[in-house]
Design a protein around this motif. Structure first.
Motif, PDB file in Angstrom:
ATOM      1  N   PRO A   1       0.817  -1.211   0.000  1.00 39.11           N
ATOM      2  CA  PRO A   1       0.000   0.000   0.000  1.00 39.11           C
ATOM      3  C   PRO A   1       0.855   1.267   0.000  1.00 39.11           C
ATOM      4  CG  PRO A   1      -0.902  -1.592   1.532  1.00 39.11           C
ATOM      5  CD  PRO A   1       0.406  -2.153   1.065  1.00 39.11           C
ATOM      6  N   GLY A   2       0.427   2.244  -0.795  1.00 46.05           N
ATOM      7  CA  GLY A   2       1.121   3.528  -0.861  1.00 46.05           C
ATOM      8  C   GLY A   2       2.082   3.653  -2.010  1.00 46.05           C
ATOM      9  N   VAL A   3       2.578   2.523  -2.521  1.00 46.45           N
ATOM     10  CA  VAL A   3       3.503   2.535  -3.658  1.00 46.45           C
ATOM     11  C   VAL A   3       2.709   2.772  -4.935  1.00 46.45           C
ATOM     12  CG1 VAL A   3       5.094   1.079  -5.002  1.00 46.45           C
ATOM     13  CG2 VAL A   3       5.133   1.010  -2.498  1.00 46.45           C
ATOM     14  N   THR A   4       3.315   3.415  -5.927  1.00 45.35           N
ATOM     15  CA  THR A   4       2.681   3.525  -7.241  1.00 45.35           C
ATOM     16  C   THR A   4       3.322   2.515  -8.192  1.00 45.35           C
ATOM     17  OG1 THR A   4       4.199   5.155  -8.220  1.00 45.35           O
ATOM     18  CG2 THR A   4       2.368   6.002  -6.879  1.00 45.35           C
ATOM     19  N   ILE A   5       2.560   2.081  -9.173  1.00 42.38           N
ATOM     20  CA  ILE A   5       3.069   1.113 -10.149  1.00 42.38           C
ATOM     21  C   ILE A   5       4.288   1.673 -10.882  1.00 42.38           C
ATOM     22  CG2 ILE A   5       2.517  -0.010 -12.349  1.00 42.38           C
ATOM     23  CD1 ILE A   5       1.422  -1.515 -10.073  1.00 42.38           C
ATOM     24  N   GLN A   6       4.292   2.960 -11.168  1.00 45.63           N
ATOM     25  CA  GLN A   6       5.410   3.559 -11.893  1.00 45.63           C
ATOM     26  C   GLN A   6       6.696   3.476 -11.066  1.00 45.63           C
ATOM     27  OE1 GLN A   6       4.522   4.195 -14.978  1.00 45.63           O
ATOM     28  NE2 GLN A   6       2.408   3.765 -14.378  1.00 45.63           N
ATOM     29  N   GLU A   7       6.615   3.812  -9.782  1.00 43.13           N
ATOM     30  CA  GLU A   7       7.783   3.713  -8.902  1.00 43.13           C
ATOM     31  C   GLU A   7       8.245   2.263  -8.792  1.00 43.13           C
ATOM     32  OE1 GLU A   7       6.432   7.302  -5.816  1.00 43.13           O
ATOM     33  OE2 GLU A   7       5.953   5.200  -5.408  1.00 43.13           O
ATOM     34  N   TYR A   8       7.305   1.397  -8.644  1.00 40.14           N
ATOM     35  CA  TYR A   8       7.591  -0.035  -8.493  1.00 40.14           C
ATOM     36  C   TYR A   8       8.338  -0.582  -9.708  1.00 40.14           C
ATOM     37  CZ  TYR A   8       6.089  -4.977  -9.044  1.00 40.14           C
ATOM     38  OH  TYR A   8       6.027  -6.322  -9.295  1.00 40.14           O
ATOM     39  N   HIS A   9       7.871  -0.246 -10.909  1.00 39.95           N
ATOM     40  CA  HIS A   9       8.520  -0.755 -12.116  1.00 39.95           C
ATOM     41  C   HIS A   9       9.966  -0.275 -12.219  1.00 39.95           C
ATOM     42  CE1 HIS A   9       4.532  -1.805 -14.342  1.00 39.95           C
ATOM     43  NE2 HIS A   9       5.069  -2.864 -13.776  1.00 39.95           N
TER      44      HIS A   9
ATOM     45  N   GLY B   1      13.258  -2.732 -12.186  1.00 32.61           N
ATOM     46  CA  GLY B   1      14.259  -2.634 -13.237  1.00 32.61           C
ATOM     47  C   GLY B   1      15.672  -2.630 -12.690  1.00 32.61           C
ATOM     48  N   LEU B   2      15.884  -1.975 -11.565  1.00 29.87           N
ATOM     49  CA  LEU B   2      17.225  -1.945 -10.958  1.00 29.87           C
ATOM     50  C   LEU B   2      17.619  -3.329 -10.429  1.00 29.87           C
ATOM     51  CD1 LEU B   2      17.045   1.460  -9.035  1.00 29.87           C
ATOM     52  CD2 LEU B   2      18.213   0.968 -11.202  1.00 29.87           C
ATOM     53  N   ILE B   3      16.649  -4.045  -9.873  1.00 31.51           N
ATOM     54  CA  ILE B   3      16.926  -5.416  -9.410  1.00 31.51           C
ATOM     55  C   ILE B   3      17.283  -6.301 -10.596  1.00 31.51           C
ATOM     56  CG2 ILE B   3      15.943  -7.434  -8.276  1.00 31.51           C
ATOM     57  CD1 ILE B   3      14.110  -5.451  -6.726  1.00 31.51           C
ATOM     58  N   MET B   4      16.525  -6.172 -11.685  1.00 28.89           N
ATOM     59  CA  MET B   4      16.812  -6.953 -12.882  1.00 28.89           C
ATOM     60  C   MET B   4      18.179  -6.590 -13.455  1.00 28.89           C
ATOM     61  SD  MET B   4      15.981  -9.318 -14.989  1.00 28.89           S
ATOM     62  CE  MET B   4      14.224  -9.663 -14.838  1.00 28.89           C
TER      63      MET B   4
ATOM     64  N   THR C   1       6.353  -5.450 -15.139  1.00 27.43           N
ATOM     65  CA  THR C   1       6.389  -6.578 -14.207  1.00 27.43           C
ATOM     66  C   THR C   1       5.007  -6.957 -13.702  1.00 27.43           C
ATOM     67  OG1 THR C   1       8.538  -5.735 -13.473  1.00 27.43           O
ATOM     68  CG2 THR C   1       7.519  -7.441 -12.119  1.00 27.43           C
ATOM     69  N   SER C   2       4.103  -5.986 -13.628  1.00 24.73           N
ATOM     70  CA  SER C   2       2.808  -6.260 -12.989  1.00 24.73           C
ATOM     71  C   SER C   2       1.679  -5.488 -13.652  1.00 24.73           C
ATOM     72  CB  SER C   2       2.858  -5.874 -11.501  1.00 24.73           C
ATOM     73  OG  SER C   2       3.763  -6.703 -10.795  1.00 24.73           O
ATOM     74  N   HIS C   3       0.489  -6.079 -13.592  1.00 18.42           N
ATOM     75  CA  HIS C   3      -0.733  -5.388 -13.988  1.00 18.42           C
ATOM     76  C   HIS C   3      -1.874  -5.865 -13.102  1.00 18.42           C
ATOM     77  CE1 HIS C   3      -2.250  -9.023 -16.025  1.00 18.42           C
ATOM     78  NE2 HIS C   3      -1.078  -9.139 -16.624  1.00 18.42           N
ATOM     79  N   HIS C   4      -2.928  -5.065 -13.029  1.00 16.35           N
ATOM     80  CA  HIS C   4      -4.122  -5.459 -12.277  1.00 16.35           C
ATOM     81  C   HIS C   4      -4.729  -6.718 -12.883  1.00 16.35           C
ATOM     82  CE1 HIS C   4      -4.707  -1.828  -9.741  1.00 16.35           C
ATOM     83  NE2 HIS C   4      -4.138  -1.174 -10.746  1.00 16.35           N
TER      84      HIS C   4
ATOM     85  N   THR D   1      -3.585   0.138  -3.088  1.00 15.36           N
ATOM     86  CA  THR D   1      -4.351  -0.002  -1.852  1.00 15.36           C
ATOM     87  C   THR D   1      -4.594  -1.474  -1.550  1.00 15.36           C
ATOM     88  OG1 THR D   1      -6.464   0.141  -3.029  1.00 15.36           O
ATOM     89  CG2 THR D   1      -5.520   2.206  -2.213  1.00 15.36           C
ATOM     90  N   PRO D   2      -4.851  -1.816  -0.294  1.00 12.97           N
ATOM     91  CA  PRO D   2      -5.148  -3.214   0.050  1.00 12.97           C
ATOM     92  C   PRO D   2      -6.355  -3.724  -0.736  1.00 12.97           C
ATOM     93  CG  PRO D   2      -4.732  -1.937   2.031  1.00 12.97           C
ATOM     94  CD  PRO D   2      -4.805  -0.942   0.903  1.00 12.97           C
ATOM     95  N   GLY D   3      -6.300  -4.985  -1.117  1.00 13.82           N
ATOM     96  CA  GLY D   3      -7.373  -5.602  -1.891  1.00 13.82           C
ATOM     97  C   GLY D   3      -7.119  -5.610  -3.380  1.00 13.82           C
ATOM     98  N   MET D   4      -6.136  -4.843  -3.839  1.00 14.13           N
ATOM     99  CA  MET D   4      -5.792  -4.895  -5.256  1.00 14.13           C
ATOM    100  C   MET D   4      -5.085  -6.208  -5.566  1.00 14.13           C
ATOM    101  SD  MET D   4      -4.558  -1.029  -6.241  1.00 14.13           S
ATOM    102  CE  MET D   4      -5.770   0.290  -6.361  1.00 14.13           C
ATOM    103  N   VAL D   5      -5.361  -6.748  -6.739  1.00 10.75           N
ATOM    104  CA  VAL D   5      -4.755  -8.017  -7.168  1.00 10.75           C
ATOM    105  C   VAL D   5      -3.866  -7.736  -8.372  1.00 10.75           C
ATOM    106  CG1 VAL D   5      -5.195 -10.363  -7.980  1.00 10.75           C
ATOM    107  CG2 VAL D   5      -6.757  -9.287  -6.331  1.00 10.75           C
ATOM    108  N   PHE D   6      -2.629  -8.206  -8.293  1.00 15.23           N
ATOM    109  CA  PHE D   6      -1.658  -7.960  -9.353  1.00 15.23           C
ATOM    110  C   PHE D   6      -0.999  -9.252  -9.809  1.00 15.23           C
ATOM    111  CE2 PHE D   6      -1.681  -3.820  -7.211  1.00 15.23           C
ATOM    112  CZ  PHE D   6      -1.748  -2.951  -8.297  1.00 15.23           C
ATOM    113  N   THR D   7      -0.588  -9.265 -11.058  1.00 13.60           N
ATOM    114  CA  THR D   7       0.375 -10.259 -11.514  1.00 13.60           C
ATOM    115  C   THR D   7       1.772  -9.788 -11.129  1.00 13.60           C
ATOM    116  OG1 THR D   7       0.758  -9.186 -13.654  1.00 13.60           O
ATOM    117  CG2 THR D   7      -1.067 -10.766 -13.523  1.00 13.60           C
ATOM    118  N   VAL D   8       2.690 -10.727 -10.992  1.00 11.46           N
ATOM    119  CA  VAL D   8       4.115 -10.400 -10.837  1.00 11.46           C
ATOM    120  C   VAL D   8       4.853 -11.312 -11.800  1.00 11.46           C
ATOM    121  CG1 VAL D   8       6.055 -10.178  -9.263  1.00 11.46           C
ATOM    122  CG2 VAL D   8       3.733  -9.832  -8.409  1.00 11.46           C
ATOM    123  N   GLU D   9       5.418 -10.737 -12.890  1.00 13.42           N
ATOM    124  CA  GLU D   9       5.889 -11.562 -13.998  1.00 13.42           C
ATOM    125  C   GLU D   9       7.167 -11.039 -14.652  1.00 13.42           C
ATOM    126  OE1 GLU D   9       3.289 -11.197 -17.514  1.00 13.42           O
ATOM    127  OE2 GLU D   9       1.942  -9.995 -16.277  1.00 13.42           O
TER     128      GLU D   9
END
Length: 429
Positions: free
Chosen positions: A309-317, A321-324, A357-360, A376-384
């Motif tokens: 919670p609180g993170v945005t998809i853009q920041e996350y991606h 990318g840095l981990i990859m 990496t992820s989408h709803h 937010t809590p309750g959102m469902v994402f792929t991690v790929e």
């Protein structure tokens, strides 16, 4: 229907959430999808409009939902319009909802036949100031046919030009983004059916098997477990075909020494799983394949922990990318010079990992939801995450589906084998 419907209380709750988002003296209208033609007199299998389904659970063509929370006539605050059946329709197409069945399914008291819509709508419009109409505003939508919604928007504005018109899509994206527990339970069933298919093919795959034979094995397992089939067009890509992100021909023989990438999943009750697994055709990874596989798996595990919670998809991606990038350095696919000279708009790691990496996930495989607001809590994402090395004829992607929680996540695919050792053990048992 094959699946067990969700309880009417879910749809009543969803409609209350929508009503709370509408302006004073508003009416909102949702149309079912069209029956889409193929050729001659053929039609595709009907698929309900997901926004309408989210609000009433009615899985039938020619359905209209009207919601007017402030209407002075309480009987017209929620009205569902259905196609009226007759003996001819019953013989040729089968059973359709009765008014009593529809009320039991969705909790709406006022059920009308669809030929009564114009009369009821005219009355409600006379008592309303704001009109909310629906469109497909998915960021990646490519709409090339005129939809039932589009036709309704045209006719409505022609008949009622002086009302204030508003978009339903932003509201529906917000509401559908965070899932209710009943929806998560339905997604879990879709994931469990997907698991059964995957375990089946681990005993089936061997050198010489054709990709389409694997597709048939999955489909058999999905349908026998009350799914309508694949949640999306299946990708079953052996060898170099795994480097084609949307390879759907599935027409190659699986060769000894190749990897097999499978991006496919089951749907259940209109909710969709989305799984990717990569396995060795021979039953054993080579040392190089194992090194790349483990690198992808490490990225996936770290990425799962970052979706909070609180993170945005853009920041996350960007962080993924840095981990990859670090993993690609370790595999010898990148060096510091490439990173130093990279284009910031297309980092060096994207040569080998070029997609998000992820989408709803939910009623749509690429489900609606915020792409720029906070998770937010309750959102469902792929991690790929994936690594694709055309020069080595190798592509590896691993994908699970997770529910974001207040403090962590819940993996809906926690029971589907993913560790390399377990994959090899199951393939050789």
């Amino acid at each position: 229907m094959k699946y067990t419907p969700l309880p009417k209380e879910l749809y009543e709750r969803n409609r209350r959430k929508l009503a709370a988002k509408l302006s004073k003296n508003s009416v909102a209208v949702f149309n079912s999808n069209d029956n889409m033609p193929t050729n001659a007199d053929g039609t595709m299998r009907f698929r309900q409009n997901n926004d309408l389904f989210y609000l009433c659970g009615i899985d039938q063509e020619e359905t209209i939902l009207l919601i007017a929370p402030d209407c002075p006539n309480p009987n017209m605050r929620e009205v569902l319009f259905l196609r009226e059946t007759n003996e001819h329709i019953a013989i040729w197409e089968g059973h359709k909802y009765t008014k009593e069945e529809a009320e039991a399914a969705c909790g709406i008291k006022n059920i009308q036949w669809v030929d009564q819509f114009d009369q009821v709508f005219n009355t409600v419009m006379a008592l309303s100031e704001n009109v909310y109409l629906n469109t497909n505003e998915h960021l990646r939508a490519g709409v090339v046919v005129e939809t039932r919604d589009a036709r309704f928007i045209k006719s409505c504005k022609e008949r009622y030009p002086l009302h204030q018109y508003h978009r339903l899509a932003p509201i529906m994206h917000e509401l559908r983004g965070a899932k209710e527990q009943e929806e998560i339970d339905q997604l879990q069933i879709a994931c469990d059916i997907t698991e059964k298919g995957f375990r089946r093919i681990l005993q089936f795959v061997k050198p010489g098997v054709w990709e389409y034979e694997i597709e048939a094995e999955f489909l058999h397992e999905f349908v026998r477990n009350r799914s309508n089939g694949f949640a999306y067009e299946p990708i079953i890509a052996s060898g170099p075909s795994a480097c084609v992100l949307h390879y759907i021909e599935n027409n190659r023989a699986c060769k000894d020494g190749n990897l097999l990438l499978m991006d496919l999943a089951a749907e259940y009750g209109n909710y969709n799983a989305d799984m990717t697994r990569t396995i060795p055709v021979s039953g054993r990874f080579t040392a190089r394949q194992r090194a790349v596989y483990d690198a992808v798996l490490r990225v996936q595990k770290e990425a799962m922990n970052m979706l909070r919670p609180g993170v945005t998809i853009q920041e996350y991606h960007k962080e993924v990318g840095l981990i990859m990038q670090s993993e690609l350095l370790g595999l010898g696919l990148l060096d510091q010079t490439a990173i130093k000279n990279q284009n910031p708009d297309w980092p060096a790691y994207k040569k080998y990992f070029m997609h998000g990496t992820s989408h709803h996930l939910g009623l749509d495989v690429h489900d609606v939801g915020t792409m720029y607001g906070p998770i937010t809590p309750g959102m469902v994402f792929t991690v790929e995450p994936g690594i694709y090395i055309p020069e080595e004829g190798m592509g590896i992607r691993l994908e699970n589906n997770i529910v974001v929680q207040e403090n962590g996540y819940f993996d809906l695919m926690r029971n589907i084998p993913i560790e390399a050792d377990e994959i090899e053990e199951l393939m050789n048992s």
